[in-house]
Design a protein around this motif. Sequence first.
Motif, PDB file in Angstrom:
ATOM      1  N   VAL A  10     -14.077   0.255  -5.176  1.00  0.00           N
ATOM      2  CA  VAL A  10     -13.209   0.478  -6.054  1.00  0.00           C
ATOM      3  C   VAL A  10     -11.806   0.433  -5.837  1.00  0.00           C
ATOM      4  O   VAL A  10     -11.093  -0.246  -4.501  1.00  0.00           O
ATOM      5  N   VAL A  11     -11.091   0.168  -6.304  1.00  0.00           N
ATOM      6  CA  VAL A  11      -9.361   0.067  -6.783  1.00  0.00           C
ATOM      7  C   VAL A  11      -8.193   0.609  -7.716  1.00  0.00           C
ATOM      8  O   VAL A  11      -9.274   1.401  -8.124  1.00  0.00           O
ATOM      9  N   VAL A  12      -8.162   0.410  -6.502  1.00  0.00           N
ATOM     10  CA  VAL A  12      -6.632   2.172  -6.005  1.00  0.00           C
ATOM     11  C   VAL A  12      -5.238   0.922  -6.232  1.00  0.00           C
ATOM     12  O   VAL A  12      -5.426   0.952  -4.539  1.00  0.00           O
ATOM     13  N   THR A  13      -4.934   1.105  -7.293  1.00  0.00           N
ATOM     14  CA  THR A  13      -3.395   0.616  -7.117  1.00  0.00           C
ATOM     15  C   THR A  13      -2.423   1.770  -7.111  1.00  0.00           C
ATOM     16  O   THR A  13      -1.895   2.770  -7.554  1.00  0.00           O
ATOM     17  N   GLY A  14      -1.144   1.159  -6.026  1.00  0.00           N
ATOM     18  CA  GLY A  14      -0.155   2.364  -5.788  1.00  0.00           C
ATOM     19  C   GLY A  14      -0.945   3.112  -5.566  1.00  0.00           C
ATOM     20  O   GLY A  14      -0.978   4.631  -4.713  1.00  0.00           O
ATOM     21  N   GLY A  15      -1.686   2.889  -4.214  1.00  0.00           N
ATOM     22  CA  GLY A  15      -2.316   3.757  -3.311  1.00  0.00           C
ATOM     23  C   GLY A  15      -2.148   4.223  -2.229  1.00  0.00           C
ATOM     24  O   GLY A  15      -2.381   4.231  -0.965  1.00  0.00           O
ATOM     25  N   THR A  16      -0.670   4.018  -2.044  1.00  0.00           N
ATOM     26  CA  THR A  16       0.606   4.162   0.308  1.00  0.00           C
ATOM     27  C   THR A  16       0.764   5.338  -0.021  1.00  0.00           C
ATOM     28  O   THR A  16       1.179   6.250   0.675  1.00  0.00           O
ATOM     29  N   SER A  17       0.944   6.264  -1.011  1.00  0.00           N
ATOM     30  CA  SER A  17       1.098   7.551  -1.018  1.00  0.00           C
ATOM     31  C   SER A  17       0.860   8.164  -2.871  1.00  0.00           C
ATOM     32  O   SER A  17       0.761   8.024  -3.369  1.00  0.00           O
ATOM     33  N   GLY A  18       1.565   9.768  -2.365  1.00  0.00           N
ATOM     34  CA  GLY A  18       0.957  10.770  -3.367  1.00  0.00           C
ATOM     35  C   GLY A  18      -0.899  10.219  -3.966  1.00  0.00           C
ATOM     36  O   GLY A  18      -1.533  10.502  -3.076  1.00  0.00           O
ATOM     37  N   ILE A  19      -0.174  11.083  -4.941  1.00  0.00           N
ATOM     38  CA  ILE A  19      -1.931  10.596  -5.832  1.00  0.00           C
ATOM     39  C   ILE A  19      -2.435   9.277  -5.846  1.00  0.00           C
ATOM     40  O   ILE A  19      -4.331  10.044  -5.091  1.00  0.00           O
ATOM     41  N   GLY A  38      -0.055  -2.162  -2.303  1.00  0.00           N
ATOM     42  CA  GLY A  38       1.489  -0.810  -1.992  1.00  0.00           C
ATOM     43  C   GLY A  38       2.268  -2.108  -2.281  1.00  0.00           C
ATOM     44  O   GLY A  38       2.477  -3.064  -1.981  1.00  0.00           O
ATOM     45  N   ARG A  39       3.830  -2.104  -2.553  1.00  0.00           N
ATOM     46  CA  ARG A  39       4.850  -2.952  -2.716  1.00  0.00           C
ATOM     47  C   ARG A  39       5.184  -2.777  -1.405  1.00  0.00           C
ATOM     48  O   ARG A  39       6.007  -4.266  -0.989  1.00  0.00           O
ATOM     49  N   ARG A  40       5.454  -2.245  -0.121  1.00  0.00           N
ATOM     50  CA  ARG A  40       6.068  -2.131   1.259  1.00  0.00           C
ATOM     51  C   ARG A  40       4.754  -1.887   2.522  1.00  0.00           C
ATOM     52  O   ARG A  40       3.882  -1.221   2.313  1.00  0.00           O
ATOM     53  N   GLN A  41       5.030  -3.873   2.807  1.00  0.00           N
ATOM     54  CA  GLN A  41       3.553  -3.343   4.089  1.00  0.00           C
ATOM     55  C   GLN A  41       3.722  -2.585   5.164  1.00  0.00           C
ATOM     56  O   GLN A  41       3.113  -2.004   5.352  1.00  0.00           O
ATOM     57  N   LYS A  42       4.820  -1.572   5.380  1.00  0.00           N
ATOM     58  CA  LYS A  42       4.449  -0.611   6.739  1.00  0.00           C
ATOM     59  C   LYS A  42       4.137   0.431   5.535  1.00  0.00           C
ATOM     60  O   LYS A  42       2.988   0.581   6.271  1.00  0.00           O
ATOM     61  N   GLU A  43       4.356   0.758   4.289  1.00  0.00           N
ATOM     62  CA  GLU A  43       4.130   1.805   4.346  1.00  0.00           C
ATOM     63  C   GLU A  43       2.180   1.730   4.022  1.00  0.00           C
ATOM     64  O   GLU A  43       0.998   2.344   3.581  1.00  0.00           O
ATOM     65  N   LEU A  44       2.244   0.462   3.732  1.00  0.00           N
ATOM     66  CA  LEU A  44       0.759  -0.008   3.271  1.00  0.00           C
ATOM     67  C   LEU A  44      -0.396   0.193   4.216  1.00  0.00           C
ATOM     68  O   LEU A  44      -1.452   0.295   4.381  1.00  0.00           O
ATOM     69  N   ASP A  45       0.440  -0.334   5.295  1.00  0.00           N
ATOM     70  CA  ASP A  45      -0.363  -0.546   6.877  1.00  0.00           C
ATOM     71  C   ASP A  45      -0.921   0.678   7.081  1.00  0.00           C
ATOM     72  O   ASP A  45      -1.935   1.500   7.604  1.00  0.00           O
ATOM     73  N   ALA A  46       0.582   1.576   7.083  1.00  0.00           N
ATOM     74  CA  ALA A  46       0.438   2.899   7.467  1.00  0.00           C
ATOM     75  C   ALA A  46      -0.544   3.785   6.964  1.00  0.00           C
ATOM     76  O   ALA A  46      -1.857   4.509   7.125  1.00  0.00           O
ATOM     77  N   ARG A  59      -0.368  -6.255  -0.163  1.00  0.00           N
ATOM     78  CA  ARG A  59       0.801  -6.005  -0.583  1.00  0.00           C
ATOM     79  C   ARG A  59       0.742  -6.221  -2.202  1.00  0.00           C
ATOM     80  O   ARG A  59       0.829  -7.664  -2.648  1.00  0.00           O
ATOM     81  N   ALA A  60       1.314  -5.374  -3.000  1.00  0.00           N
ATOM     82  CA  ALA A  60       1.038  -5.423  -4.960  1.00  0.00           C
ATOM     83  C   ALA A  60       2.513  -5.104  -5.230  1.00  0.00           C
ATOM     84  O   ALA A  60       2.147  -4.508  -5.464  1.00  0.00           O
ATOM     85  N   ASP A  61       2.965  -5.943  -6.040  1.00  0.00           N
ATOM     86  CA  ASP A  61       3.887  -5.066  -7.331  1.00  0.00           C
ATOM     87  C   ASP A  61       2.714  -5.434  -8.383  1.00  0.00           C
ATOM     88  O   ASP A  61       3.107  -6.560  -8.756  1.00  0.00           O
TER      89      ASP A  61
END
Length: 251
Positions: A10-19, A38-46, A59-61
């Motif tokens: 499964v691939v989920v883009t924009g997966g660092t917060s919210g939905i 996610g666009r920000r590494q810190k949030e992605l790692d968390a 990490r990807a925009d």
Amino acid sequence: MTGKFENKVVVVTGGTSGIGLATAARFAAQGASVFITGRRQKELDAAVESMKGRVVGVRADMSKLADIDRLYDAVQQKHAHIDVLFANAGGGSMLPLGAITEEHYEDTFGRNVKGVIFTVQKAIPLLRDGASVILTGSTAGSTGTAAFSVYSASKAAVRNLARSWTLDLKERGIRVNVISPGPVKTPGLVELAGPEQAQQQALLDYMAANVPIGRVADPDEVAKVVLFLGSDDSSFVAGAEFFVDGGLAQV
């Protein structure tokens, strides 16, 4: 106990917060191998750290084609196919007609339309026959919202992409559907009100008052519908738009 998505990729883009985060967590808990962006590494790692199961952060925009390529390169290093693609990355800001700028347009359509188009198109060689593709729309794509016309137009475009792609991909049995949430308590929503917590709560209260069931949604309530669309339980659902909006755009 074996999960419903055991051995699924499964691939989920924009997966660092919210939905996106709530959905990725549910897929992982059901046994899937999950890739989130996610666009920000810190949030992605968390986000990866917060989930149990097999989760990889990239990490990807998603408005940048090179970043989309990097995502699918990461998938191919571990797997030969994708079973479910949730093209969820996106966002927008508010500007009324008369104040709309080229930068505002480019940012909104870049994230919500260009990003979605190429996220799906570049996934086609990896999508398994019979795969499920879910796009994130919005009730804003069906209703008018003051100072939100560019965002609303971008989500209306997403709705039609699902209709057309269902026809483009019918020979491979790939189902494309749209999830259209109403107001959901996510960072992306509350930040529209600015940084002040009181303003953010006022926005949530205002939106809740306009929802027939009297509240805004929790991200997990949307995630559960995404999992339905990603599973075999929705095997005869294609080209559809599922509103998870508490009745906001329905009554």
